[in-house]
Design a protein around this motif. Structure first.
Motif, PDB file in Angstrom:
ATOM      1  N   PHE A  66      71.560  43.693  82.424  1.00  0.00           N
ATOM      2  CA  PHE A  66      70.712  43.350  83.566  1.00  0.00           C
ATOM      3  C   PHE A  66      70.620  41.834  83.721  1.00  0.00           C
ATOM      4  O   PHE A  66      70.647  41.314  84.838  1.00  0.00           O
ATOM      5  CB  PHE A  66      69.314  43.950  83.420  1.00  0.00           C
ATOM      6  N   ASN A  69      73.474  40.311  85.560  1.00  0.00           N
ATOM      7  CA  ASN A  69      73.612  40.855  86.917  1.00  0.00           C
ATOM      8  C   ASN A  69      74.621  41.992  86.996  1.00  0.00           C
ATOM      9  O   ASN A  69      75.264  42.180  88.017  1.00  0.00           O
ATOM     10  CB  ASN A  69      73.964  39.766  87.931  1.00  0.00           C
ATOM     11  N   ILE A  71      74.108  45.391  87.054  1.00  0.00           N
ATOM     12  CA  ILE A  71      73.049  46.396  87.179  1.00  0.00           C
ATOM     13  C   ILE A  71      73.554  47.795  86.834  1.00  0.00           C
ATOM     14  O   ILE A  71      72.898  48.535  86.093  1.00  0.00           O
ATOM     15  CB  ILE A  71      72.446  46.370  88.597  1.00  0.00           C
ATOM     16  N   GLY A  74      73.994  48.112  83.197  1.00  0.00           N
ATOM     17  CA  GLY A  74      72.681  48.122  82.562  1.00  0.00           C
ATOM     18  C   GLY A  74      72.042  49.505  82.624  1.00  0.00           C
ATOM     19  O   GLY A  74      71.480  49.984  81.635  1.00  0.00           O
TER      20      GLY A  74
END
Length: 116
Positions: A66, A69, A71, A74
């Motif tokens: 996360f 970046n 996502i 993550g």
């Protein structure tokens, strides 16, 4: 503004500093200062990535992704408990490379944003 300013970034390694000096060698002192201020606000410290990886071993996995970046990765790490912790361990070993790749993209993005 001297190139010594890059050495003041937390956790910066020689390779990154040389790359930044090469990227900004044609910039004026004012443009270097603007670039450095923007880059410093976006740069991720490799130690912070390592700390987040280690937190992922005992808590919520995927925090490091996360921060970078990433996502989707993550969320995947979070749902699969860091690919059964193997992915988190690999990220902990490769934390410097992950941070370097992110920082390189951000440096290019900062240079483009400033129109330099």
């Amino acid at each position: 503004m001297s190139d010594f300013s890059y050495a003041m970034l937390p956790g910066i390694e020689q390779e990154e500093m040389l790359w930044l000096q090469e990227l900004t060698k044609g910039y004026s002192a004012e443009n270097k200062q603007r670039f450095l201020a923007l880059y410093q606000s976006r740069r991720k410290d490799p130690q912070m990535i390592l700390i987040c990886c280690l937190i992922g071993l005992v808590g919520a996995a995927g925090i490091q992704r996360f921060l970078l970046n990433q996502i989707a990765m993550g969320i995947l790490y979070f749902v699969t408990f860091g690919f059964c912790m193997i992915g988190t361990i690999i990220d902990a070993v490769n934390h410097r490379r992950l941070a370097w790749e992110f920082n390189k993209k951000e440096a290019l993005s900062c240079a483009a944003l400033l129109g330099l």
